[in-house]
Design a protein around this motif. Sequence first.
Motif, short mmCIF file in Angstrom:
data_model
loop_
_atom_site.label_atom_id
_atom_site.label_comp_id
_atom_site.label_asym_id
_atom_site.label_seq_id
_atom_site.Cartn_x
_atom_site.Cartn_y
_atom_site.Cartn_z
N UNK A 167 1.28 -0.93 -0.08
CA UNK A 167 -0.33 -0.01 0.14
C UNK A 167 0.92 1.39 -0.43
N UNK A 168 0.47 2.07 -0.86
CA UNK A 168 1.27 3.06 -1.07
C UNK A 168 0.67 4.30 -1.27
N UNK A 169 -0.23 4.49 -1.25
CA UNK A 169 -1.85 5.94 -0.65
C UNK A 169 -2.87 4.66 -0.01
N UNK A 170 -3.32 6.03 1.00
CA UNK A 170 -4.13 5.83 1.78
C UNK A 170 -5.09 7.70 2.20
N UNK A 171 -6.25 7.12 1.98
CA UNK A 171 -6.98 8.26 2.11
C UNK A 171 -8.06 7.78 2.99
N UNK A 172 -8.78 8.77 3.89
CA UNK A 172 -9.81 8.74 4.62
C UNK A 172 -10.43 9.85 4.85
N UNK A 173 -11.69 10.31 4.14
CA UNK A 173 -11.95 11.26 3.71
C UNK A 173 -13.57 11.60 4.96
N UNK A 174 -14.09 12.23 4.95
CA UNK A 174 -15.23 12.36 6.28
C UNK A 174 -15.74 13.74 6.71
N UNK A 175 -16.35 13.71 7.51
CA UNK A 175 -16.75 15.27 7.88
C UNK A 175 -15.85 14.88 9.23
N UNK A 176 -15.41 13.88 9.93
CA UNK A 176 -14.39 14.56 11.17
C UNK A 176 -14.08 13.05 11.37
N UNK A 177 -12.98 13.46 11.97
CA UNK A 177 -11.73 11.85 11.83
C UNK A 177 -11.28 11.62 13.42
N UNK A 178 -12.08 10.62 13.76
CA UNK A 178 -12.12 10.14 15.64
C UNK A 178 -10.71 9.37 15.82
N UNK A 179 -10.10 10.01 17.19
CA UNK A 179 -8.95 10.58 17.47
C UNK A 179 -8.61 8.37 17.61
#
Length: 333
Positions: A167-179
């Motif tokens: 895995x070379x690229x990781x994206x997480x999109x959203x309105x809020x990223x939990x700790x």
Amino acid sequence: MITEHLTEFAGLPVVEFPAEGTEEGLSDEARSRLEAAIADPGSVAWRLRTTYGERFPEYFSRFLSEVGTGRVGALVIGCWDEEIYETPPVVPRDLLIEHAAAFPALRSLFFGDVVMEEAEVSWIQQTDLAPLAAAFPELAELAVRGSGDPEMAQDELRLHVPSHPSLRSLTVQGGGLPGHLSREIASSGLPALERLELWLGVENYRGDTVPADLAPVLSGEAFPRLRHLGLRNAEHTDRWVPELVRAPVLERLEVLDLSLGTLTDEGARSLLDRIDAFAHLERLDLHHHYLSDETAERVRAAFTEAGVGIDLSNRQENHGSADDPLYYPSVTE
């Protein structure tokens, strides 16, 4: 961005595999694109999306039988249920895992191409995607939209990947990223990771990630090959700038992306005060910001002189008053 479905992914045009009963409604141009894609399955990124009528298992079965999936290199998973805001994507996840052998060429996966008219980004349910990543050890790119809401469903996004060599690229999109999700990502074993993009979001939608949650990333220890870091869509972009100035990972970055956030003149001063720490970057993305015209011009001039490509487009106006300013990131609800 989140108002329209992807038209391109992994450098390929997106073609949607039609749900049952919808193919006759295709335009001649769309039908021609579909026929060409079926003839050459690796020439496009395939979107799988069904909402009304046909259930996802039957839809997926048709896709396997009608498309030469052995040549598919990119997949986009869209709506998997008409009640998507209540239904985690366990079914599409498990079907992909079960049939992983049918996709030997798969290298890029976007999981959750759901737009606002289908569900607000903060309402998109998710699930544990670590088993999915493990099922495709050659996967090079994984993007996810939505982190789930445990108050609306029993499941939410989990993404601790103990070991993945490719895995070379990781994206997480959203309105809020939990700790806790940030900590899972930061503790994953991704030795090849070069690009990490996280949408931090707002506290009202569980966006409570703080720099300590990403300490292994900022120290440079988590992902030694990281060259592109995106801390986007942040409710408090100004607070992240001093942390980045001190972060050892900054020295090896080529691209720093703080776009879609709430950068103000205060944060810009931190950038200007330590421009030497950022001067090696190839690109600094600040678009969607709250800088004054004067400060924006100072930042533009300073970074341009340092040889850094900079994006200061899409300036925003204070949503409150001078005494009580309100700054919103681009994507919240």
